[in-house]
Write an enzyme that holds these catalytic residues in place. Structure first.
Site, PDB file in Angstrom:
ATOM      1  N   GLY A 105      36.099 -51.535 -19.680  1.00 15.10           N
ATOM      2  CA  GLY A 105      35.047 -51.232 -20.254  1.00 15.10           C
ATOM      3  C   GLY A 105      35.293 -51.489 -21.945  1.00 15.10           C
ATOM      4  N   ASP A 150      29.619 -48.616 -17.738  1.00 13.62           N
ATOM      5  CA  ASP A 150      30.697 -48.511 -18.573  1.00 13.62           C
ATOM      6  C   ASP A 150      30.250 -47.815 -20.208  1.00 13.62           C
ATOM      7  OD1 ASP A 150      32.189 -50.112 -16.588  1.00 13.62           O
ATOM      8  OD2 ASP A 150      32.161 -51.763 -18.213  1.00 13.62           O
TER       9      ASP A 150
HETATM   10  C1  MEV Z   1      31.797 -53.100 -14.118  1.00 17.11           C
HETATM   11  O1  MEV Z   1      32.770 -52.412 -15.202  1.00 17.11           O
HETATM   12  C2  MEV Z   1      31.139 -51.892 -13.099  1.00 17.11           C
HETATM   13  C3  MEV Z   1      30.223 -52.763 -12.206  1.00 17.11           C
HETATM   14  O2  MEV Z   1      30.074 -52.690 -11.092  1.00 17.11           O
HETATM   15  C4  MEV Z   1      29.315 -53.811 -13.195  1.00 17.11           C
HETATM   16  C5  MEV Z   1      28.585 -52.167 -13.968  1.00 17.11           C
HETATM   17  O3  MEV Z   1      28.114 -51.268 -13.129  1.00 17.11           O
HETATM   18  O4  MEV Z   1      27.807 -52.683 -14.691  1.00 17.11           O
HETATM   19  C6  MEV Z   1      30.801 -54.403 -11.346  1.00 17.11           C
END
Ligand code: MEV
Length: 317
Positions: A105, A150
């Site tokens: 994040g 995030d």
């Molecule tokens: C990224 O940390 C998490 C994902 O699920 C993308 C998102 O939720 O925006 C891969």
């Protein structure tokens, strides 16, 4: 007109997705923890020169900054315009302990800290909705089609249960376990991974949506396991989620090897965390002692860094 502060700082932290990544983009739930061991701070001061930025990526004039800082450039222009404030003579310093591009994040945390610092600098009030509005804008640039998880967890004090557009719930956790996070050392490619899952949905809609729904079910079961200290169940659910993420094509050999290593070293379960394709993985251990053994084994097998997080501590935050 309000007086400008000479300098202001904003803080945020990284995040660890326990379960539900990728499926969360399609409306399934996800669970994530604030990762306070990885803080980020943004400081803004007035300068006589045109806007400058100092960060581990790049230091110099903001208008010459690389694409990876495009979100900060856009946020600065947008907020300057919305607040009707001059943003031409600011010096922005980003100090981050979050490994960049590792699914922790980093981009959302920097945006969170930056927006907080900028509003403080201009002495303007900032409520949660407004903060999220700007961090969401930034995340769209950072990785295309974000679910918003995030943006929310990097500014949250609590573990959260999140469903895009509907639920953001502080989680009650009654668990005695330890979570180990390990960095593969390989830059994750979240935007690319999210786009590839979208391609799978387009090319094989039925199978892919079934996998996505299964991740959603595993997440609901994990929520239950967290509430009832069902550590072994949780471990099993994490490993199952990793298999589903493999089906979505977002794992890779390095992540699979570390997941396998953790399980062979006594972890109750393990999976990649975040976007995948490099980045980080997590493993669940019964005790701190076991967590240390697993972390050592992961380092021996190629991880470049590990962190141990006591899950029980989240109750006290
Ligand atoms: C990224 O940390 C998490 C994902 O699920 C993308 C998102 O939720 O925006 C891969």
């Amino acid at each position: 007109m309000k007086t400008l502060n000479k300098s202001a700082t904003g803080k945020a932290h990284g995040k660890i997705i326990l379960i539900g990544e990728h499926a969360v983009v399609y409306g399934e739930p996800a669970i994530a923890f604030p990762f306070k061991a990885a803080p980020v701070m943004v400081k803004i001061t007035k300068t006589e020169t045109p806007a400058r930025i100092a960060s581990s990526y790049y230091s110099g004039p903001l208008n010459e900054a690389p694409d990876v800082l495009a979100n900060i450039k856009l946020l600065l222009e947008t907020i300057g315009h919305d607040l009707d404030q001059p943003v031409g003579n600011l010096s922005i310093t980003i100090t981050s302990c979050i490994p960049a591009e590792r699914g922790m994040g980093s981009s959302a945390a920097v945006a969170n800290a930056f927006v907080r610092a900028l509003f403080k600098y201009f002495n303007m009030p900032l409520d949660k909705e407004r903060l999220l509005y700007y961090v969401d804008i930034s995340e769209k640039i950072a990785h295309g089609n974000p679910s918003g998880i995030d943006a929310r967890v990097t500014g949250s004090e609590f573990p959260v249960f999140y469903k895009k557009g509907s639920t953001f719930e502080a989680l009650s956790i009654h668990l005695s376990g330890y979570l180990i996070a390990a960095d593969t050392g390989v830059k994750g490619r979240t935007g690319e991974a999210v786009a590839d899952v979208a391609r799978c949905v387009e090319e094989r809609p039925e199978q892919t949506m079934e996998t996505i729904r299964t991740i959603g079910q595993l997440t609901l079961q994990a929520k239950d396991a967290l509430a009832h200290n069902a550590l072994e169940d949780l471990g099993r659910l994490l490993t199952q989620a990793h298999s589903m993420l493999q089906k979505l094509t977002v794992s890779d050999d390095t992540l699979d090897h570390l997941v396998e290593t953790a399980i062979q070293s006594g972890a109750l379960g393990a999976k990649l965390t975040g976007g995948g394709r490099g980045g980080c993985m997590i493993a669940l251990a019964q005790s701190e002692q076991k967590a240390k053994i697993i972390a050592d084994k992961l380092l021996e097998q190629g991880a470049v860094n590990t962190w141990i997080h006591a899950l029980g501590e989240d109750n006290n935050e």
